[in-house]
Scaffold this active site. Structure first.
Site, mmCIF file in Angstrom:
data_model
loop_
_atom_site.group_PDB
_atom_site.id
_atom_site.type_symbol
_atom_site.label_atom_id
_atom_site.label_comp_id
_atom_site.label_asym_id
_atom_site.label_seq_id
_atom_site.Cartn_x
_atom_site.Cartn_y
_atom_site.Cartn_z
ATOM 1 N N PRO A 218 0.846 -1.198 0.000
ATOM 2 C CG PRO A 218 0.091 -0.961 2.194
ATOM 3 C CD PRO A 218 0.834 -1.896 1.307
ATOM 4 C CG ASP A 392 5.444 -0.275 2.575
ATOM 5 O OD1 ASP A 392 4.251 -0.239 2.946
ATOM 6 O OD2 ASP A 392 6.079 -1.334 2.445
ATOM 7 C CG HIS A 393 0.051 4.429 4.233
ATOM 8 N ND1 HIS A 393 0.305 4.896 5.502
ATOM 9 C CD2 HIS A 393 -0.906 5.253 3.719
ATOM 10 C CE1 HIS A 393 -0.445 5.952 5.745
ATOM 11 N NE2 HIS A 393 -1.187 6.199 4.682
ATOM 12 N NE ARG A 394 3.647 -3.181 3.505
ATOM 13 C CZ ARG A 394 4.239 -4.172 2.850
ATOM 14 N NH1 ARG A 394 3.756 -5.406 2.967
ATOM 15 N NH2 ARG A 394 5.291 -3.940 2.081
ATOM 16 C CG LEU A 396 7.723 5.964 6.114
ATOM 17 C CD1 LEU A 396 8.334 6.620 4.900
ATOM 18 C CD2 LEU A 396 8.164 6.655 7.378
#
Length: 419
Positions: A218, A392-394, A396
């Site tokens: 994501p 990477d939203h996981r 950051l």
């Protein structure tokens, strides 16, 4: 006593490699540390040095795929009896063949044949291509395909290979894992000469696999424009101070310094996603995306925060030159914590870079352009460069990423802050 030359593990996660060619022939004398053969891994093609001195008595794997730890040659004294070593090697390879072949009764003929054959015959048999994927024959599959099949619980014997001579390749396994047909549907014949088929190299396969992994993460992007007027001035002054024969400083070197300094202030960005944890690294190991004939590689400048801009220029010039000459080592590609992709030299104004898993972020850099910027008295021409950060939203969140990018922008607009 003879020394077995085993296929080495050149990087974390490496399980196999492809022997491209031997640089020595059987009967040649070999010195320890001397280049012995060329090995193609999923990241790089490099020369592998001999770990012992002596005579190259036997090459057991002339070329092609081999798993890590496989005995590929024997070095010893001239005239030395190596039958015992050959027998041990043949037994090990036979056991591997049984483990990777069809289960159950299909393995029994292999064991029986192994008991009856001599060591030399077993080695020759293993090196010859198997005749099909039927019962009693070793399944023809690349090491990468075998690894993916093991990870995903797919039986190789159920797949129809699309590689040379029906060899099962990674794409066949991935297609089966996705629920698709084991082989593409036949198409109408194409007139000769209209289609050029270019076999995928190990590097190209890795690029494809890692890009697929990246798209599954994501991701989000944020962008800012930095005023490069002062950075360009620094660039010009550093160029004046460069002695003849020394690498010339580029904007990428200044940008690398700015990112390395910012990563030390925002360690959450200098991170790797590890599935069950986020790894925050103490040093900025900055990867520089380099386009080569085989595709794209990302050699790493380690501990970039400790280097001056001139030292970064020298390190960058070295790894880029070796990347384009296909002389990178595995350690040049390992350990990266952040990546910079600069297409500004091609006139690209702005673009979005794809993540380089498991890294938390990658910075896409566009061209420096003169643009009109509004001021209190009207408009003024400024040298602007667009920076686009893919995250990477996981690992950051948006605010953390924005704060990091704002720091990079500040360092570029006032270089003295990062020195």
């Amino acid at each position: 006593m003879a020394d077995e030359v085993k296929l080495p593990r050149l990087g974390q996660g490496m399980e196999s490699g492809t022997i491209v060619k031997w640089l020595k022939a059987e009967g040649d004398h070999v010195e320890k540390g001397e280049p012995l053969y060329e090995l193609d891994t999923d990241k790089v093609t490099q020369e592998v040095e001999a770990e012992a001195s002596g005579v190259l008595l036997k090459i057991t794997v002339a070329e092609g795929d081999a798993d890590v730890g496989t005995t590929i040659a024997i070095i010893g004294e001239q005239g030395e009896d190596i039958s015992a070593v050959q027998a041990s090697t043949a037994q090990q390879v036979e056991e591997t063949s049984q483990e990777e072949g069809s289960p159950g009764a299909a393995r029994e003929p292999e064991r029986e044949r192994g008991r009856q054959a001599t060591a030399a015959e077993q080695i020759a048999e293993i090196r010859q291509p198997a005749q099909g994927n039927g019962a009693g024959a070793r399944i023809k599959a690349s090491p990468l395909a075998r690894r993916i099949a093991r990870e995903r619980g797919i039986e190789l014997g159920s797949l129809k290979g699309t590689g040379p001579e029906g060899r099962v390749v990674a794409e066949d396994v991935e297609r089966a894992a996705a629920g698709g047909p084991s082989a593409p549907a036949p198409t109408a014949p194409v007139p000769a000469g209209d289609v050029e088929r270019i076999p995928l190299t190990s590097v190209r396969r890795t690029i494809a696999r890692r890009l697929t992994e990246a798209w599954q993460a994501p991701a989000f992007q944020i962008a800012m424009s930095a005023d490069m007027t002062r950075a360009q001035g620094l660039h010009a002054r550093l160029a004046e101070q460069t002695n003849e024969g020394e690498p010339r400083t580029t904007v990428t070197d200044i940008l690398t310094k700015a990112c390395a300094a910012a990563l030390m202030r925002h360690r959450a960005v200098n991170a790797l996603w590890a599935e069950d944890a986020i790894e925050l690294h103490p040093s900025a190991n900055v990867g520089i995306a380099v386009a080569i004939e085989a595709g794209l590689v990302v050699p790493v400048i380690h501990q970039a925060e400790r280097l001056t801009i001139a030292e970064l220029a020298a390190a960058r010039a070295d790894i880029v030159a070796r990347a384009r000459d296909n002389r990178l080592r595995q350690e040049d590609l390992d350990g990266g914590t952040f990546t910079i992709s600069n297409l500004g030299m091609f006139g690209v104004e702005q673009f979005v870079a794809v993540l380089n898993p498991p890294q938390a972020a990658i910075l896409a850099v566009g061209a420096i352009e003169s643009k009109a910027v509004p001021t209190e008295t009207g408009f003024e021409a400024r040298l602007l460069m667009t920076l686009t950060l893919t995250c990477d939203h996981r690992s950051l969140d948006g605010a953390t990423a924005a704060d990091f990018l704002r720091t990079v922008k500040a360092f570029l607009e006032e270089p003295g802050l990062m020195l």
